[in-house]
Design a protein around this motif. Sequence first.
Motif, mmCIF file in Angstrom:
data_model
loop_
_atom_site.group_PDB
_atom_site.id
_atom_site.type_symbol
_atom_site.label_atom_id
_atom_site.label_comp_id
_atom_site.label_asym_id
_atom_site.label_seq_id
_atom_site.Cartn_x
_atom_site.Cartn_y
_atom_site.Cartn_z
ATOM 1 N N LYS A 34 -36.177 18.324 45.929
ATOM 2 C CA LYS A 34 -36.732 18.923 47.144
ATOM 3 C C LYS A 34 -37.791 18.009 47.746
ATOM 4 O O LYS A 34 -38.597 17.418 47.018
ATOM 5 C CB LYS A 34 -37.305 20.305 46.872
ATOM 6 C CG LYS A 34 -38.485 20.325 45.920
ATOM 7 C CD LYS A 34 -38.950 21.739 45.679
ATOM 8 C CE LYS A 34 -40.278 21.706 44.923
ATOM 9 N NZ LYS A 34 -40.845 23.025 44.793
ATOM 10 N N THR A 35 -37.728 17.854 49.025
ATOM 11 C CA THR A 35 -38.628 17.019 49.844
ATOM 12 C C THR A 35 -38.478 15.520 49.592
ATOM 13 O O THR A 35 -39.175 14.729 50.209
ATOM 14 C CB THR A 35 -40.121 17.398 49.692
ATOM 15 O OG1 THR A 35 -40.620 16.956 48.429
ATOM 16 C CG2 THR A 35 -40.347 18.893 49.876
ATOM 17 N N GLU A 54 -32.465 21.877 44.769
ATOM 18 C CA GLU A 54 -33.119 22.013 46.072
ATOM 19 C C GLU A 54 -33.613 23.437 46.230
ATOM 20 O O GLU A 54 -33.003 24.373 45.715
ATOM 21 C CB GLU A 54 -32.141 21.691 47.208
ATOM 22 C CG GLU A 54 -31.798 20.234 47.343
ATOM 23 C CD GLU A 54 -32.951 19.378 47.851
ATOM 24 O OE1 GLU A 54 -33.847 19.912 48.535
ATOM 25 O OE2 GLU A 54 -32.948 18.178 47.566
ATOM 26 N N ASN A 55 -34.705 23.603 46.975
ATOM 27 C CA ASN A 55 -35.225 24.946 47.183
ATOM 28 C C ASN A 55 -35.104 25.416 48.630
ATOM 29 O O ASN A 55 -35.503 26.524 48.941
ATOM 30 C CB ASN A 55 -36.673 25.061 46.706
ATOM 31 C CG ASN A 55 -37.640 24.306 47.588
ATOM 32 O OD1 ASN A 55 -37.272 23.341 48.245
ATOM 33 N ND2 ASN A 55 -38.882 24.737 47.602
ATOM 34 N N LYS A 56 -34.554 24.578 49.497
ATOM 35 C CA LYS A 56 -34.352 24.965 50.890
ATOM 36 C C LYS A 56 -32.886 24.762 51.256
ATOM 37 O O LYS A 56 -32.320 23.698 51.022
ATOM 38 C CB LYS A 56 -35.239 24.145 51.812
ATOM 39 C CG LYS A 56 -36.713 24.458 51.599
ATOM 40 C CD LYS A 56 -37.580 23.741 52.578
ATOM 41 C CE LYS A 56 -39.029 24.134 52.306
ATOM 42 N NZ LYS A 56 -39.967 23.238 52.922
ATOM 43 N N VAL A 57 -32.305 25.784 51.847
ATOM 44 C CA VAL A 57 -30.888 25.770 52.179
ATOM 45 C C VAL A 57 -30.546 24.610 53.102
ATOM 46 O O VAL A 57 -29.584 23.873 52.867
ATOM 47 C CB VAL A 57 -30.465 27.124 52.796
ATOM 48 C CG1 VAL A 57 -29.066 27.047 53.375
ATOM 49 C CG2 VAL A 57 -30.567 28.224 51.757
ATOM 50 N N GLN A 58 -31.319 24.429 54.155
ATOM 51 C CA GLN A 58 -31.014 23.376 55.120
ATOM 52 C C GLN A 58 -31.050 22.004 54.472
ATOM 53 O O GLN A 58 -30.170 21.161 54.697
ATOM 54 C CB GLN A 58 -31.997 23.420 56.296
ATOM 55 C CG GLN A 58 -31.684 22.378 57.357
ATOM 56 C CD GLN A 58 -32.612 22.483 58.557
ATOM 57 O OE1 GLN A 58 -33.336 23.451 58.725
ATOM 58 N NE2 GLN A 58 -32.575 21.470 59.403
ATOM 59 N N GLU A 59 -32.037 21.763 53.622
ATOM 60 C CA GLU A 59 -32.153 20.469 52.957
ATOM 61 C C GLU A 59 -30.991 20.242 51.991
ATOM 62 O O GLU A 59 -30.419 19.155 51.930
ATOM 63 C CB GLU A 59 -33.492 20.391 52.218
ATOM 64 C CG GLU A 59 -33.911 18.990 51.891
ATOM 65 C CD GLU A 59 -35.353 18.903 51.420
ATOM 66 O OE1 GLU A 59 -35.659 17.880 50.776
ATOM 67 O OE2 GLU A 59 -36.155 19.808 51.667
ATOM 68 N N GLY A 77 -34.661 27.603 44.719
ATOM 69 C CA GLY A 77 -35.689 28.394 45.384
ATOM 70 C C GLY A 77 -35.174 29.760 45.772
ATOM 71 O O GLY A 77 -34.030 30.117 45.523
ATOM 72 N N HIS A 78 -36.051 30.523 46.383
ATOM 73 C CA HIS A 78 -35.667 31.846 46.868
ATOM 74 C C HIS A 78 -34.547 31.692 47.893
ATOM 75 O O HIS A 78 -34.606 30.827 48.762
ATOM 76 C CB HIS A 78 -36.866 32.548 47.506
ATOM 77 C CG HIS A 78 -36.514 33.862 48.101
ATOM 78 N ND1 HIS A 78 -36.213 34.955 47.324
ATOM 79 C CD2 HIS A 78 -36.371 34.251 49.384
ATOM 80 C CE1 HIS A 78 -35.912 35.969 48.119
ATOM 81 N NE2 HIS A 78 -35.999 35.569 49.374
ATOM 82 N N GLN A 80 -32.364 33.668 50.783
ATOM 83 C CA GLN A 80 -32.230 34.848 51.633
ATOM 84 C C GLN A 80 -30.754 35.198 51.772
ATOM 85 O O GLN A 80 -29.894 34.321 51.799
ATOM 86 C CB GLN A 80 -32.820 34.568 53.019
ATOM 87 C CG GLN A 80 -34.298 34.279 52.993
ATOM 88 C CD GLN A 80 -34.801 33.819 54.356
ATOM 89 O OE1 GLN A 80 -34.092 33.133 55.090
ATOM 90 N NE2 GLN A 80 -36.022 34.209 54.684
ATOM 91 N N LYS A 83 -28.501 33.430 54.265
ATOM 92 C CA LYS A 83 -28.227 32.003 54.062
ATOM 93 C C LYS A 83 -27.201 31.747 52.954
ATOM 94 O O LYS A 83 -26.813 30.609 52.703
ATOM 95 C CB LYS A 83 -29.525 31.268 53.702
ATOM 96 C CG LYS A 83 -30.657 31.471 54.683
ATOM 97 C CD LYS A 83 -30.741 30.350 55.649
ATOM 98 C CE LYS A 83 -31.848 30.603 56.659
ATOM 99 N NZ LYS A 83 -32.806 29.570 56.737
#
Length: 125
Positions: A34-35, A54-59, A77-78, A80, A83
């Motif tokens: 992530k990042t 990864e913790n973000k769907v878009q990434e 990550g969390h 939703q 998503k």
Amino acid sequence: MVKENLEEVERRISEACRRAGRNRDEVTLVAVSKTKPVSMIEEAYRTGIRDFGENKVQELCEKHEVLESDIRWHMIGHLQRNKVRQVVDKTVLIHSVDSVRLAAQIDEEAAKKGITADILLEVNV
């Protein structure tokens, strides 16, 4: 630098396995990307790492499109419910499923794509 850091992590994992009487092959190292830029992930990939978190769907989706197809992506990550459809077919494991509603959404989206989604269910005791 990535290679040296991974060698140290691998040494520590192997030592922990030895102390616990476990086979090193029973443990999966998930490199949290992530990042991190694609170039850093590629460097880790060249050392043999295949599991990335990864913790973000878009990434996760962006990196999934441009990196090697044999990478095993973990959603750490969390997540939703709205998503789920974006990642359900891109991940080998969705960590932190924290509600029945989210689990049901994952199951529904996976069924639409004809796959089974593996999850880790978070239970508050």
